[in-house]
Design an enzyme around this catalytic site. Structure first.
Site, PDB file in Angstrom:
ATOM      1  CG  HIS A 152      -1.740  -1.216   1.405  1.00 35.89           C
ATOM      2  ND1 HIS A 152      -3.025  -1.376   0.924  1.00 35.89           N
ATOM      3  CD2 HIS A 152      -1.420  -2.396   1.999  1.00 35.89           C
ATOM      4  CE1 HIS A 152      -3.463  -2.586   1.235  1.00 35.89           C
ATOM      5  NE2 HIS A 152      -2.504  -3.230   1.871  1.00 35.89           N
ATOM      6  CB  SER A 169      13.251  21.528 -15.575  1.00 35.07           C
ATOM      7  OG  SER A 169      12.557  22.735 -15.784  1.00 35.07           O
ATOM      8  CE  LYS A 205      11.706  18.568 -11.119  1.00 32.66           C
ATOM      9  NZ  LYS A 205      10.507  19.041 -11.752  1.00 32.66           N
ATOM     10  CD  GLU A 215       8.833  11.361 -15.237  1.00 31.50           C
ATOM     11  OE1 GLU A 215       7.826  12.047 -15.045  1.00 31.50           O
ATOM     12  OE2 GLU A 215       9.958  11.859 -15.456  1.00 31.50           O
TER      13      GLU A 215
END
Ligand code: ARG
Length: 455
Positions: free
Chosen positions: A152, A273, A279, A286
């Site tokens: 979970h 980024s 970043k 992803e």
């Protein structure tokens, strides 16, 4: 009708139904199939030996022309079969027109696809094995890393990181076996089915199968030309593999976030980024997660194309190649990226250690009580209350004084509290497939056997 309109419609149809932009990548297998077929025609004396030689020579040259880009595969040629036949006739004359005797593009395309997919499956299996190698190496170098195991997305029980790596290894092993199993059904020869009723020429299908390395013959010509199960099956296995990769990528995304900070991967697999200088986004993971959606889309495409199609060949079936090639290409590059992620993964032990909540040892405490004769359900309740107490005091389980433990059970003495160690918790799980060091070493040995690595 005026001829201008006729020309317009010809152009429209060329643009609409031409499949050559997609099926051009079948040119090698198409030529291979045709060479075998020419030999088959010679065998039954439908063409002479000389004619067979001329056809084979012509086809071999055409293969070189296409490879070099000397023969342009333009849209008006319709598909790869027509393109090669047209070129053959242009090169060797009317004899070239004899090659298609008793054959249809319907059994031809089904044969080409199977030849192509057979090789593709072998390549995918090689790529999966390379990824398993990377996972095995990762497991070997992280066997001493104790890591939080989650359920979970809540810290659950401590595990060895190697145990996690071997979980992904096992998933891939099932994927590999699915692909090998699918290959058995792919490697069946439909050639000789003709358009659908079977060839009217006594072509020796067993000879063709031997020439082309097929393990068997399709037993029914109608089914031979209309079967695309093998494509649906292949893309389905690709989808499951992509789902496996997407789940692992999600772990990677979470673990490389600022909050977790457990792992890093090679900087080339992350990107910055355009606006935020700090970043380092886990783009590779992803994108791989995102691409699973694309392959599932390919599966839906092929299933929807096939749904409700009457037997046998229907032009709809030409739409089978785009999802097939797309799934194949996505899985191939995806596996290489997936491998690179594991190869370059580093664990930030300080971050991992800092984040590990000793409430993950609660199960061990309950187990301890069981060994003292307390029924598990009761022990579970006592330890749950202890954990609540530690939460209300904003401290860890191990920070509670022994006196507090004693309030919950007389069995919870210094000895019990001393047992609350992450590595000891992991090493209690010696069951086959467990996370104890010895159990993980067994898994590594199993993996070595699969990879053929010398112990
Ligand atoms: N380009 C076609 C395909 O990929 C080849 C088979 C065409 N057969 C036909 N009867 N028109 O499906």
């Amino acid at each position: 009708m005026d001829s201008g309109y006729d020309e317009t419609l010809k152009q429209l149809m060329d643009d609409f139904h031409s499949s050559i932009d997609v099926d051009r990548r079948l040119f090698r297998v198409d030529i291979r199939g045709s060479i075998a077929y020419a030999r088959g025609l010679v065998r039954i004396a439908v063409i002479t030996d000389e004619e067979g030689q001329a056809i084979i020579q012509g086809l071999t040259e055409i293969e070189g022309e296409i490879e070099r880009g000397d023969y342009k595969l333009t849209r008006d040629l319709e598909d790869i079969h027509m393109a090669i036949e047209k070129r053959l006739i242009a090169k060797i004359g009317p004899t070239g027109g004899k090659l298609h005797t008793g054959r249809s593009r319907n059994d031809q395309i089904a044969t080409d696809e199977r030849l192509y997919l057979r090789n593709a499956i072998d390549e995918i299996i090689t790529l999966i094995t390379a990824c398993q190698q990377a996972l095995h190496q990762l497991a070997e170098r992280t066997i001493e890393v104790i890591f939080p195991g989650y359920t979970h997305l809540q810290q659950a029980q401590p595990i060895r990181f190697a145990h996690y790596a071997m979980a992904i290894f096992s998933e891939l092993e099932r994927d590999k076996s699915r692909f090998s199993d699918c290959r058995k059904r792919v490697n069946i020869l439909p050639l000789g089915s003709g358009a659908m009723a079977g060839s009217a020429f006594p072509i020796d299908r067993t000879f063709l199968a031997q020439e082309l390395g097929f393990d068997g013959l399709s037993p029914n010509s109608l089914d031979g030309v209309s079967d695309r199960d093998f494509i649906a099956e292949f893309i389905s296995h690709c989808s499951i593999l992509m789902i496996h990769m997407s789940r692992a990528c999600e772990d990677i995304v979470i673990w490389s976030s600022t909050e977790f900070g457990y792992i890093t991967v090679h900087p080339r697999l992350a990107t910055g980024s355009s606006i935020m200088p700090q970043k380092k986004n886990p783009d590779a993971a992803e994108l791989l997660r995102g691409k699973s959606g694309r392959v599932i889309g390919d599966l839906i495409t092929i299933l929807t194309v096939l749904k409700g199609l009457p037997h046998a060949y229907n032009k709809d079936m030409q739409e089978d190649k785009e999802p097939l090639f797309d799934a194949l290409d996505t899985v191939s590059i995806g596996l290489s990226v997936f491998t690179a992620l594991w190869q370059s993964m580093a664990i930030r032990q300080d971050r991992v250690t800092k984040s590990m909540d000793d409430a993950m040892l609660a199960t061990d405490l309950a187990d301890y009580l069981t060994k003292c004769g307390v029924p598990f359900r009761e022990g579970h309740g006592m330890v749950a209350a202890l954990v609540d107490e530690s939460i209300s005091r904003s401290c860890g389980l191990r920070d509670l004084p022994v006196a507090t433990y004693q309030q919950y059970s007389e069995h919870l003495d210094e000895r019990a509290v001393a047992l609350l160690q992450f590595d000891e918790s992991a090493d209690k799980r010696t069951v086959l497939g467990g996370t104890a060091r010895e159990a993980v070493v067994e898994q590594l040995a199993w993996a070595k056997g699969i990879l053929g690595v010398k112990a």
